[in-house]
Design a protein around this motif. Structure first.
Motif, PDB file in Angstrom:
ATOM      1  N   UNK A 133      37.255  43.548  39.095  1.00 16.15           N
ATOM      2  CA  UNK A 133      37.415  44.509  38.002  1.00 16.15           C
ATOM      3  C   UNK A 133      38.471  44.031  37.007  1.00 16.15           C
ATOM      4  N   UNK A 134      39.588  43.502  37.525  1.00 13.12           N
ATOM      5  CA  UNK A 134      40.690  43.062  36.659  1.00 13.12           C
ATOM      6  C   UNK A 134      40.319  41.866  35.786  1.00 13.12           C
ATOM      7  N   UNK A 135      39.433  41.004  36.267  1.00 12.20           N
ATOM      8  CA  UNK A 135      39.103  39.786  35.510  1.00 12.20           C
ATOM      9  C   UNK A 135      37.821  39.935  34.685  1.00 12.20           C
ATOM     10  N   UNK A 136      37.215  41.100  34.685  1.00 13.91           N
ATOM     11  CA  UNK A 136      35.903  41.279  34.048  1.00 13.91           C
ATOM     12  C   UNK A 136      36.011  41.776  32.623  1.00 13.91           C
ATOM     13  N   UNK A 137      35.134  41.261  31.784  1.00  8.20           N
ATOM     14  CA  UNK A 137      35.048  41.776  30.418  1.00  8.20           C
ATOM     15  C   UNK A 137      34.355  43.143  30.422  1.00  8.20           C
ATOM     16  N   UNK A 138      33.455  43.361  31.377  1.00 16.96           N
ATOM     17  CA  UNK A 138      32.818  44.662  31.577  1.00 16.96           C
ATOM     18  C   UNK A 138      33.045  45.045  33.038  1.00 16.96           C
ATOM     19  N   UNK A 139      34.147  45.730  33.337  1.00 18.29           N
ATOM     20  CA  UNK A 139      34.474  46.034  34.738  1.00 18.29           C
ATOM     21  C   UNK A 139      33.348  46.750  35.494  1.00 18.29           C
ATOM     22  N   UNK A 140      32.667  47.680  34.833  1.00 20.41           N
ATOM     23  CA  UNK A 140      31.598  48.416  35.518  1.00 20.41           C
ATOM     24  C   UNK A 140      30.409  47.503  35.817  1.00 20.41           C
ATOM     25  N   UNK A 141      30.034  46.690  34.859  1.00 21.16           N
ATOM     26  CA  UNK A 141      28.943  45.747  35.075  1.00 21.16           C
ATOM     27  C   UNK A 141      29.281  44.749  36.179  1.00 21.16           C
ATOM     28  N   UNK A 142      30.519  44.254  36.178  1.00 23.84           N
ATOM     29  CA  UNK A 142      30.944  43.305  37.208  1.00 23.84           C
ATOM     30  C   UNK A 142      30.923  43.961  38.585  1.00 23.84           C
ATOM     31  N   UNK A 144      28.974  46.468  39.529  1.00 23.01           N
ATOM     32  CA  UNK A 144      27.565  46.608  39.908  1.00 23.01           C
ATOM     33  C   UNK A 144      26.987  45.261  40.354  1.00 23.01           C
ATOM     34  N   UNK A 145      27.365  44.194  39.672  1.00 19.67           N
ATOM     35  CA  UNK A 145      26.912  42.852  40.069  1.00 19.67           C
ATOM     36  C   UNK A 145      27.432  42.521  41.462  1.00 19.67           C
ATOM     37  N   UNK A 146      28.685  42.852  41.730  1.00 21.00           N
ATOM     38  CA  UNK A 146      29.255  42.578  43.053  1.00 21.00           C
ATOM     39  C   UNK A 146      28.515  43.359  44.142  1.00 21.00           C
ATOM     40  N   UNK A 147      28.228  44.611  43.868  1.00 24.34           N
ATOM     41  CA  UNK A 147      27.505  45.426  44.854  1.00 24.34           C
ATOM     42  C   UNK A 147      26.118  44.857  45.121  1.00 24.34           C
ATOM     43  N   UNK A 148      25.433  44.421  44.077  1.00 29.53           N
ATOM     44  CA  UNK A 148      24.116  43.812  44.245  1.00 29.53           C
ATOM     45  C   UNK A 148      24.227  42.501  45.022  1.00 29.53           C
ATOM     46  N   UNK A 149      25.234  41.710  44.707  1.00 29.13           N
ATOM     47  CA  UNK A 149      25.444  40.434  45.390  1.00 29.13           C
ATOM     48  C   UNK A 149      25.745  40.646  46.864  1.00 29.13           C
ATOM     49  N   UNK A 150      26.585  41.616  47.167  1.00 27.61           N
ATOM     50  CA  UNK A 150      26.911  41.908  48.566  1.00 27.61           C
ATOM     51  C   UNK A 150      25.686  42.423  49.321  1.00 27.61           C
ATOM     52  N   UNK A 151      24.835  43.178  48.654  1.00 33.84           N
ATOM     53  CA  UNK A 151      23.589  43.620  49.279  1.00 33.84           C
ATOM     54  C   UNK A 151      22.699  42.439  49.627  1.00 33.84           C
ATOM     55  N   UNK A 152      22.587  41.503  48.707  1.00 32.44           N
ATOM     56  CA  UNK A 152      21.806  40.285  48.965  1.00 32.44           C
ATOM     57  C   UNK A 152      22.392  39.517  50.140  1.00 32.44           C
ATOM     58  N   UNK A 153      23.709  39.333  50.114  1.00 36.48           N
ATOM     59  CA  UNK A 153      24.366  38.593  51.207  1.00 36.48           C
ATOM     60  C   UNK A 153      24.194  39.311  52.546  1.00 36.48           C
ATOM     61  N   UNK A 154      24.290  40.623  52.541  1.00 39.01           N
ATOM     62  CA  UNK A 154      24.114  41.411  53.753  1.00 39.01           C
ATOM     63  C   UNK A 154      22.738  41.147  54.365  1.00 39.01           C
ATOM     64  N   UNK A 177      23.229  38.661  35.078  1.00 38.58           N
ATOM     65  CA  UNK A 177      22.995  39.472  33.886  1.00 38.58           C
ATOM     66  C   UNK A 177      23.782  40.791  33.958  1.00 38.58           C
ATOM     67  N   UNK A 178      23.887  41.357  35.148  1.00 42.62           N
ATOM     68  CA  UNK A 178      24.610  42.622  35.324  1.00 42.62           C
ATOM     69  C   UNK A 178      26.092  42.515  34.965  1.00 42.62           C
ATOM     70  N   UNK A 179      26.668  41.331  35.090  1.00 45.44           N
ATOM     71  CA  UNK A 179      28.115  41.152  34.897  1.00 45.44           C
ATOM     72  C   UNK A 179      28.589  41.710  33.560  1.00 45.44           C
ATOM     73  N   UNK A 180      27.820  41.512  32.520  1.00 44.84           N
ATOM     74  CA  UNK A 180      28.243  41.973  31.196  1.00 44.84           C
ATOM     75  C   UNK A 180      27.585  43.281  30.782  1.00 44.84           C
ATOM     76  N   UNK A 181      26.835  43.884  31.679  1.00 47.24           N
ATOM     77  CA  UNK A 181      26.193  45.171  31.377  1.00 47.24           C
ATOM     78  C   UNK A 181      27.274  46.228  31.142  1.00 47.24           C
ATOM     79  N   UNK A 182      26.959  47.142  30.274  1.00 48.39           N
ATOM     80  CA  UNK A 182      27.889  48.253  30.000  1.00 48.39           C
ATOM     81  C   UNK A 182      27.131  49.552  30.226  1.00 48.39           C
TER      82      UNK A 182
END
Length: 189
Positions: A133-142, A144-154, A177-182
């Motif tokens: 969140x701290x390093x993201x240009x779009x904290x919410x998008x980042x 959501x991307x992390x949650x999707x990534x963790x789901x894939x990894x799970x 693509x989600x990383x910069x979503x707002x």
């Protein structure tokens, strides 16, 4: 003067991972680890004292390796935009190694059953999420991307689902693509 000790703790942890992969964390014994490492049980006890300490050391090493790997990948990224999540996406471009899947499954069970280990995982996740969140240009998008990534990894690490290579590549691209979503702030209302 005593003999110099030559047993490598990392070799014991490697043996512990092999036992976890084969038998699960609940069935890990110091005897089984000693046999896997081809050393005496006393040597395992000397370094780790108990089964619990050994499992904790295996988990801590996995956390440390994960942090170090992500840090190295981040250091190689050309852009610093949303660095933490972009590094995690870059790492996830490669599917998990087959040999580590049974270890991940066994360690997940240990994390689930042990409140102290679960607290370590919770702390690690909280630190990762904060950094994303701290390093993201779009904290919410980042996030959501992390949650999707963790789901894939799970799904992959616990061997619940396998995606075809082309599908997996597309999923990773869409997570990126989600990383910069707002997302619309009113969407949750």
């Amino acid at each position: 003067m005593g003999r110099k000790r030559v047993i490598d703790q990392q070799a014991i942890l490697d043996a512990g991972e092999a036992v976890v992969a084969r038998l699960g964390a609940a069935s890990l014994t110091l005897d089984a680890v000693a046999a896997e490492a081809d050393i005496s049980k006393a040597s395992v006890i000397y370094d780790f004292k108990t089964k619990q300490n050994l499992i904790e050391a295996i988990v801590e090493r996995a956390f440390r390796r994960d942090r170090e790997h992500h840090a190295a990948v981040e250091a190689d990224l050309a852009s610093s935009n949303s660095l933490a999540i972009r590094g995690r996406i870059k790492v996830a471009e490669e599917p998990p190694p087959e040999h580590f899947k049974p270890v991940a499954l066994g360690l997940s069970m240990a994390l689930t059953l042990d409140p102290a280990l679960r607290a370590r995982m919770q702390k690690s996740q909280a630190e990762t999420i904060s950094r994303i969140i701290e390093t993201a240009s779009s904290p919410r998008g980042a996030l959501l991307a992390y949650l999707a990534l963790e789901g894939l990894k799970f799904l992959e690490y616990l061997d619940f689902h396998h995606f075809a290579s082309s599908d997996r590549s597309r999923i990773i691209s869409e997570i990126d693509w989600l990383v910069t979503a707002t997302p619309d702030d009113k969407a949750g209302s």
